[in-house]
Design a protein around this motif. Sequence first.
Motif, mmCIF file in Angstrom:
data_model
loop_
_atom_site.group_PDB
_atom_site.id
_atom_site.type_symbol
_atom_site.label_atom_id
_atom_site.label_comp_id
_atom_site.label_asym_id
_atom_site.label_seq_id
_atom_site.Cartn_x
_atom_site.Cartn_y
_atom_site.Cartn_z
ATOM 1 N N GLU A 147 0.821 -1.216 0.000
ATOM 2 C CA GLU A 147 0.000 0.000 0.000
ATOM 3 C C GLU A 147 0.851 1.260 0.000
ATOM 4 O OE1 GLU A 147 -3.812 1.970 2.383
ATOM 5 O OE2 GLU A 147 -2.703 0.302 3.288
ATOM 6 N N ALA A 148 2.032 1.185 0.591
ATOM 7 C CA ALA A 148 2.914 2.350 0.627
ATOM 8 C C ALA A 148 3.266 2.845 -0.775
ATOM 9 C CB ALA A 148 4.185 2.019 1.406
ATOM 10 N N ASP A 149 3.284 1.946 -1.740
ATOM 11 C CA ASP A 149 3.591 2.349 -3.117
ATOM 12 C C ASP A 149 2.506 3.277 -3.664
ATOM 13 O OD1 ASP A 149 6.022 0.783 -3.468
ATOM 14 O OD2 ASP A 149 4.715 -0.967 -3.440
ATOM 15 N N VAL A 150 1.267 2.985 -3.337
ATOM 16 C CA VAL A 150 0.158 3.835 -3.779
ATOM 17 C C VAL A 150 0.144 5.130 -2.975
ATOM 18 C CG1 VAL A 150 -2.357 4.020 -3.857
ATOM 19 C CG2 VAL A 150 -1.230 1.950 -4.685
ATOM 20 N N LEU A 151 0.411 5.064 -1.684
ATOM 21 C CA LEU A 151 0.448 6.276 -0.865
ATOM 22 C C LEU A 151 1.521 7.239 -1.379
ATOM 23 C CD1 LEU A 151 0.056 4.726 2.709
ATOM 24 C CD2 LEU A 151 -1.700 5.813 1.273
ATOM 25 N N ALA A 152 2.643 6.692 -1.837
ATOM 26 C CA ALA A 152 3.714 7.544 -2.376
ATOM 27 C C ALA A 152 3.251 8.255 -3.642
ATOM 28 C CB ALA A 152 4.958 6.705 -2.662
ATOM 29 N N LEU A 153 2.428 7.589 -4.445
ATOM 30 C CA LEU A 153 1.898 8.223 -5.649
ATOM 31 C C LEU A 153 0.947 9.358 -5.286
ATOM 32 C CD1 LEU A 153 1.196 5.076 -7.866
ATOM 33 C CD2 LEU A 153 3.120 6.662 -8.025
ATOM 34 N N ARG A 154 0.109 9.137 -4.301
ATOM 35 C CA ARG A 154 -0.784 10.218 -3.850
ATOM 36 C C ARG A 154 0.027 11.401 -3.334
ATOM 37 N NH1 ARG A 154 -4.409 6.407 -0.461
ATOM 38 N NH2 ARG A 154 -5.923 5.603 -1.966
ATOM 39 N N ASP A 155 1.067 11.098 -2.557
ATOM 40 C CA ASP A 155 1.910 12.173 -2.019
ATOM 41 C C ASP A 155 2.581 12.973 -3.130
ATOM 42 O OD1 ASP A 155 1.258 11.444 0.562
ATOM 43 O OD2 ASP A 155 3.114 10.303 0.912
ATOM 44 N N ALA A 156 2.827 12.320 -4.263
ATOM 45 C CA ALA A 156 3.459 13.001 -5.400
ATOM 46 C C ALA A 156 2.450 13.783 -6.235
ATOM 47 C CB ALA A 156 4.188 11.981 -6.276
ATOM 48 N N GLY A 157 1.163 13.668 -5.901
ATOM 49 C CA GLY A 157 0.150 14.447 -6.599
ATOM 50 C C GLY A 157 -0.748 13.674 -7.534
ATOM 51 N N ALA A 158 -0.603 12.355 -7.596
ATOM 52 C CA ALA A 158 -1.446 11.548 -8.481
ATOM 53 C C ALA A 158 -2.794 11.278 -7.822
ATOM 54 C CB ALA A 158 -0.761 10.228 -8.815
ATOM 55 N N THR A 159 -3.861 11.412 -8.586
ATOM 56 C CA THR A 159 -5.180 11.042 -8.094
ATOM 57 C C THR A 159 -5.341 9.529 -8.173
ATOM 58 O OG1 THR A 159 -6.270 11.138 -10.252
ATOM 59 C CG2 THR A 159 -6.090 13.221 -9.010
ATOM 60 N N ASP A 160 -6.349 9.014 -7.482
ATOM 61 C CA ASP A 160 -6.570 7.576 -7.555
ATOM 62 C C ASP A 160 -6.919 7.135 -8.974
ATOM 63 O OD1 ASP A 160 -6.059 7.507 -4.865
ATOM 64 O OD2 ASP A 160 -7.945 6.542 -4.304
ATOM 65 N N GLY A 161 -7.634 7.978 -9.720
ATOM 66 C CA GLY A 161 -7.944 7.651 -11.111
ATOM 67 C C GLY A 161 -6.694 7.571 -11.966
ATOM 68 N N GLU A 162 -5.754 8.485 -11.756
ATOM 69 C CA GLU A 162 -4.495 8.455 -12.504
ATOM 70 C C GLU A 162 -3.656 7.245 -12.113
ATOM 71 O OE1 GLU A 162 -3.781 13.248 -13.223
ATOM 72 O OE2 GLU A 162 -3.155 12.325 -11.338
ATOM 73 N N ILE A 163 -3.695 6.877 -10.850
ATOM 74 C CA ILE A 163 -2.979 5.680 -10.402
ATOM 75 C C ILE A 163 -3.547 4.451 -11.114
ATOM 76 C CG2 ILE A 163 -2.513 4.180 -8.424
ATOM 77 C CD1 ILE A 163 -2.578 6.784 -6.686
ATOM 78 N N LEU A 164 -4.873 4.390 -11.209
ATOM 79 C CA LEU A 164 -5.500 3.272 -11.920
ATOM 80 C C LEU A 164 -5.083 3.254 -13.382
ATOM 81 C CD1 LEU A 164 -7.466 0.887 -12.100
ATOM 82 C CD2 LEU A 164 -9.310 2.556 -12.457
ATOM 83 N N GLU A 165 -5.035 4.421 -14.027
ATOM 84 C CA GLU A 165 -4.606 4.474 -15.427
ATOM 85 C C GLU A 165 -3.191 3.913 -15.581
ATOM 86 O OE1 GLU A 165 -5.109 8.246 -17.424
ATOM 87 O OE2 GLU A 165 -7.005 8.604 -16.383
ATOM 88 N N ALA A 166 -2.272 4.335 -14.719
ATOM 89 C CA ALA A 166 -0.894 3.835 -14.792
ATOM 90 C C ALA A 166 -0.847 2.336 -14.540
ATOM 91 C CB ALA A 166 -0.017 4.575 -13.788
ATOM 92 N N ASN A 167 -1.622 1.881 -13.572
ATOM 93 C CA ASN A 167 -1.690 0.456 -13.265
ATOM 94 C C ASN A 167 -2.155 -0.346 -14.472
ATOM 95 O OD1 ASN A 167 -3.789 -1.810 -12.406
ATOM 96 N ND2 ASN A 167 -2.177 -1.800 -10.860
ATOM 97 N N GLN A 168 -3.177 0.166 -15.172
ATOM 98 C CA GLN A 168 -3.730 -0.559 -16.310
ATOM 99 C C GLN A 168 -2.785 -0.556 -17.507
ATOM 100 O OE1 GLN A 168 -7.046 -2.362 -16.382
ATOM 101 N NE2 GLN A 168 -5.961 -2.336 -14.429
ATOM 102 N N VAL A 169 -2.088 0.545 -17.722
ATOM 103 C CA VAL A 169 -1.092 0.583 -18.793
ATOM 104 C C VAL A 169 0.008 -0.439 -18.511
ATOM 105 C CG1 VAL A 169 0.723 1.968 -19.883
ATOM 106 C CG2 VAL A 169 -1.540 2.953 -19.517
ATOM 107 N N CYS A 170 0.478 -0.461 -17.268
ATOM 108 C CA CYS A 170 1.525 -1.420 -16.890
ATOM 109 C C CYS A 170 1.035 -2.853 -17.069
ATOM 110 C CB CYS A 170 1.928 -1.165 -15.442
ATOM 111 S SG CYS A 170 3.214 -2.270 -14.824
ATOM 112 N N ALA A 171 -0.175 -3.131 -16.606
ATOM 113 C CA ALA A 171 -0.717 -4.486 -16.729
ATOM 114 C C ALA A 171 -0.884 -4.880 -18.194
ATOM 115 C CB ALA A 171 -2.056 -4.578 -15.999
ATOM 116 N N TYR A 172 -1.379 -3.944 -19.021
ATOM 117 C CA TYR A 172 -1.549 -4.244 -20.443
ATOM 118 C C TYR A 172 -0.207 -4.558 -21.102
ATOM 119 C CZ TYR A 172 -1.569 -3.592 -25.396
ATOM 120 O OH TYR A 172 -1.331 -3.785 -26.727
ATOM 121 N N PHE A 173 0.800 -3.729 -20.860
ATOM 122 C CA PHE A 173 2.078 -3.952 -21.533
ATOM 123 C C PHE A 173 2.759 -5.224 -21.044
ATOM 124 C CE2 PHE A 173 1.533 0.244 -23.238
ATOM 125 C CZ PHE A 173 2.209 0.186 -24.447
#
Length: 208
Positions: A147-173
């Motif tokens: 969970e700390a990996d996601v918390l670090a993304l929020r701290d850097a300014g990413a919204t949960d929707g943007e985190i999901l987008e990055a997650n899905q791009v990574c999973a697709y590739f």
Amino acid sequence: MPATDANPAWIRLVPYDDSEGYLRALYDRVKGPGGLIDNVMKAHSLRPHTMEGHSALYKSVLHHTGNTLPVWFLECLGIYTSLSNRCDYSVAHHFAGLSRLLRDEARAAAIYRALAAARPEDAFAGKELALLRYVRKLTLEPQRMEEADVLALRDAGATDGEILEANQVCAYFNYSNRLLNGLGVTTQGDVLGTSPPNTGSLDDWEHR
């Protein structure tokens, strides 16, 4: 079956002229300039239903208006994932696409150098850098995600929707890289750098 100029994969790929029915309909949907079909899609030709799933996922994660991260940066996430997996096919296609989107050869080259060296900090900062580090870890060490990996993304300014987008791009590739590397698919005969438009329809595939 070795990959050759005539058959750029380790398994048989059905040429467009030999296709019919469901496969022909899918080929007509995804074909690019001059009617050419990328080998990544031809790789599904013996089981066309898997091409339909692949094409829908690709369009959803990279070229759908429901995403908010810019397409050029989604491409960067995909390139970094593919470099981590040493998938030459995806890197070649998507770096060409990134270059076309940026229209800045020097910037594209600087991004490639940074990602190829696994030093995204040389070209990115803030939220973008955090998201790139996230997809690298998720690709190479998925069992260590926490969970700390996601918390670090929020701290850097990413919204949960943007985190999901990055997650899905990574999973697709990761999916696509394993398709390509596992079947020995090459770029022989492909046109690099084209992509479908950003729309809300999964059927809109007119490459540009």
